[in-house]
Design a protein around this motif. Structure first.
Motif, PDB file in Angstrom:
ATOM      1  N   GLY A  19       9.646  -2.531  14.957  1.00 30.38           N
ATOM      2  CA  GLY A  19       8.560  -3.497  14.863  1.00 30.38           C
ATOM      3  C   GLY A  19       7.330  -2.952  14.162  1.00 30.38           C
ATOM      4  N   ILE A  20       7.500  -1.865  13.412  1.00 37.52           N
ATOM      5  CA  ILE A  20       6.399  -1.196  12.726  1.00 37.52           C
ATOM      6  C   ILE A  20       6.550  -1.439  11.229  1.00 37.52           C
ATOM      7  CG2 ILE A  20       5.361   1.057  12.234  1.00 37.52           C
ATOM      8  CD1 ILE A  20       6.531   1.981  14.968  1.00 37.52           C
ATOM      9  N   THR A  21       5.451  -1.783  10.566  1.00 33.61           N
ATOM     10  CA  THR A  21       5.500  -2.062   9.134  1.00 33.61           C
ATOM     11  C   THR A  21       4.421  -1.285   8.389  1.00 33.61           C
ATOM     12  OG1 THR A  21       4.049  -3.985   9.370  1.00 33.61           O
ATOM     13  CG2 THR A  21       6.424  -4.398   9.466  1.00 33.61           C
ATOM     14  N   LEU A  22       4.582  -1.210   7.074  1.00 36.31           N
ATOM     15  CA  LEU A  22       3.572  -0.600   6.214  1.00 36.31           C
ATOM     16  C   LEU A  22       2.390  -1.551   6.134  1.00 36.31           C
ATOM     17  CD1 LEU A  22       2.708   1.603   4.174  1.00 36.31           C
ATOM     18  CD2 LEU A  22       3.844   0.240   2.413  1.00 36.31           C
ATOM     19  N   LEU A  23       1.205  -1.065   6.508  1.00 30.16           N
ATOM     20  CA  LEU A  23       0.007  -1.899   6.506  1.00 30.16           C
ATOM     21  C   LEU A  23      -0.993  -1.493   5.427  1.00 30.16           C
ATOM     22  CD1 LEU A  23      -0.646  -2.093  10.358  1.00 30.16           C
ATOM     23  CD2 LEU A  23       0.474  -3.788   8.903  1.00 30.16           C
ATOM     24  N   TYR A  24      -1.074  -0.208   5.134  1.00 29.58           N
ATOM     25  CA  TYR A  24      -2.057   0.296   4.179  1.00 29.58           C
ATOM     26  C   TYR A  24      -1.414   1.371   3.316  1.00 29.58           C
ATOM     27  CZ  TYR A  24      -5.107  -1.724   7.721  1.00 29.58           C
ATOM     28  OH  TYR A  24      -5.693  -2.573   8.615  1.00 29.58           O
ATOM     29  N   GLY A  25      -1.980   1.563   2.148  1.00 29.11           N
ATOM     30  CA  GLY A  25      -1.531   2.659   1.306  1.00 29.11           C
ATOM     31  C   GLY A  25      -1.421   2.258  -0.140  1.00 29.11           C
ATOM     32  N   ASP A  26      -1.331   3.283  -0.956  1.00 22.36           N
ATOM     33  CA  ASP A  26      -1.252   3.048  -2.395  1.00 22.36           C
ATOM     34  C   ASP A  26       0.139   3.366  -2.949  1.00 22.36           C
ATOM     35  OD1 ASP A  26      -1.138   5.819  -2.382  1.00 22.36           O
ATOM     36  OD2 ASP A  26      -3.024   6.103  -3.446  1.00 22.36           O
ATOM     37  N   ASN A  27       1.081   3.683  -2.054  1.00 23.17           N
ATOM     38  CA  ASN A  27       2.463   4.000  -2.424  1.00 23.17           C
ATOM     39  C   ASN A  27       2.576   5.222  -3.330  1.00 23.17           C
ATOM     40  OD1 ASN A  27       3.801   2.008  -0.909  1.00 23.17           O
ATOM     41  ND2 ASN A  27       3.279   0.488  -2.448  1.00 23.17           N
ATOM     42  N   ALA A  28       1.506   5.997  -3.457  1.00 21.02           N
ATOM     43  CA  ALA A  28       1.554   7.203  -4.281  1.00 21.02           C
ATOM     44  C   ALA A  28       1.040   8.434  -3.531  1.00 21.02           C
ATOM     45  CB  ALA A  28       0.757   7.012  -5.555  1.00 21.02           C
ATOM     46  N   THR A  29       0.012   8.247  -2.714  1.00 18.23           N
ATOM     47  CA  THR A  29      -0.573   9.407  -2.040  1.00 18.23           C
ATOM     48  C   THR A  29      -0.728   9.255  -0.530  1.00 18.23           C
ATOM     49  OG1 THR A  29      -2.820   8.613  -2.455  1.00 18.23           O
ATOM     50  CG2 THR A  29      -1.856  10.116  -4.093  1.00 18.23           C
ATOM     51  N   TYR A  30      -0.740   8.038  -0.012  1.00 18.25           N
ATOM     52  CA  TYR A  30      -0.881   7.860   1.438  1.00 18.25           C
ATOM     53  C   TYR A  30      -0.293   6.522   1.859  1.00 18.25           C
ATOM     54  CZ  TYR A  30      -4.619   4.450   0.860  1.00 18.25           C
ATOM     55  OH  TYR A  30      -5.335   3.314   0.541  1.00 18.25           O
ATOM     56  N   ALA A  31       0.045   6.433   3.137  1.00 20.08           N
ATOM     57  CA  ALA A  31       0.561   5.188   3.698  1.00 20.08           C
ATOM     58  C   ALA A  31       0.256   5.157   5.187  1.00 20.08           C
ATOM     59  CB  ALA A  31       2.064   5.072   3.462  1.00 20.08           C
ATOM     60  N   GLY A  32      -0.148   3.977   5.663  1.00 18.83           N
ATOM     61  CA  GLY A  32      -0.417   3.776   7.080  1.00 18.83           C
ATOM     62  C   GLY A  32       0.508   2.713   7.640  1.00 18.83           C
ATOM     63  N   PHE A  33       1.252   3.066   8.667  1.00 19.70           N
ATOM     64  CA  PHE A  33       2.196   2.155   9.312  1.00 19.70           C
ATOM     65  C   PHE A  33       1.679   1.790  10.699  1.00 19.70           C
ATOM     66  CE2 PHE A  33       4.656   4.612   6.320  1.00 19.70           C
ATOM     67  CZ  PHE A  33       5.580   3.729   5.805  1.00 19.70           C
ATOM     68  N   GLY A  34       2.052   0.592  11.156  1.00 20.82           N
ATOM     69  CA  GLY A  34       1.662   0.181  12.502  1.00 20.82           C
ATOM     70  C   GLY A  34       2.084  -1.242  12.776  1.00 20.82           C
ATOM     71  N   VAL A  35       1.377  -1.824  13.735  1.00 17.39           N
ATOM     72  CA  VAL A  35       1.566  -3.221  14.100  1.00 17.39           C
ATOM     73  C   VAL A  35       0.242  -3.905  13.771  1.00 17.39           C
ATOM     74  CG1 VAL A  35       2.049  -4.824  15.983  1.00 17.39           C
ATOM     75  CG2 VAL A  35       3.218  -2.608  15.904  1.00 17.39           C
ATOM     76  N   ALA A  36       0.280  -4.873  12.863  1.00 18.22           N
ATOM     77  CA  ALA A  36      -0.950  -5.500  12.361  1.00 18.22           C
ATOM     78  C   ALA A  36      -1.848  -5.926  13.515  1.00 18.22           C
ATOM     79  CB  ALA A  36      -0.608  -6.701  11.484  1.00 18.22           C
ATOM     80  N   PRO A  37      -3.116  -5.636  13.383  1.00 18.60           N
ATOM     81  CA  PRO A  37      -3.818  -5.080  12.226  1.00 18.60           C
ATOM     82  C   PRO A  37      -4.032  -3.559  12.302  1.00 18.60           C
ATOM     83  CG  PRO A  37      -5.426  -5.905  13.754  1.00 18.60           C
ATOM     84  CD  PRO A  37      -4.062  -6.138  14.391  1.00 18.60           C
ATOM     85  N   GLU A  38      -3.409  -2.869  13.241  1.00 19.44           N
ATOM     86  CA  GLU A  38      -3.724  -1.459  13.468  1.00 19.44           C
ATOM     87  C   GLU A  38      -2.630  -0.513  12.977  1.00 19.44           C
ATOM     88  OE1 GLU A  38      -4.712   1.528  17.179  1.00 19.44           O
ATOM     89  OE2 GLU A  38      -4.644  -0.609  17.534  1.00 19.44           O
TER      90      GLU A  38
END
Length: 113
Positions: A19-38
């Protein structure tokens, strides 16, 4: 992460099972996963993975643990403990363990009977 693109692809394949999805990131240097909006799980392209890290995700049922394990292996994880009861932790402890592409120990666990 030693290989950020490989790790990003791995987590994008495995996390939806939990139930965790990619929420933030630039797909090149960082990515933040979670449960929207956190976002609560972050990876970056630092190139220096840690060692001895164990990250556990609690699930609501044992089927999700089983699906996590199968999905992780299909996405390139290495086995570190097939799904099953671990009564030495407590009688209902049902978990599965894998190593991600950088060697981090990931666990999905259900505490319900």
């Amino acid at each position: 992460m030693a290989d950020f693109p490989a790790s990003l692809a791995f987590y994008k394949a495995v996390f939806p099972v939990l139930g965790i999805t990619l929420l933030y990131g630039d797909n090149a240097t960082y990515a933040g996963f979670g449960v929207a909006p956190e976002a609560f799980f972050w990876i970056n392209a630092s190139g220096t993975p840690g060692t001895g890290t164990h990250i556990a995700f609690t699930t609501r049922d044992r089927d999700t643990v089983d699906t996590f394990y199968r999905t992780a292996l299909a996405a390139g994880a290495r086995d570190n403990g097939a799904p099953g009861l671990r009564p030495h932790y407590h009688p209902d402890y049902y978990g599965a363990f894998v190593f991600d592409p950088d060697g981090y120990n990931l666990e999905a666990v259900c505490h319900a009977p």
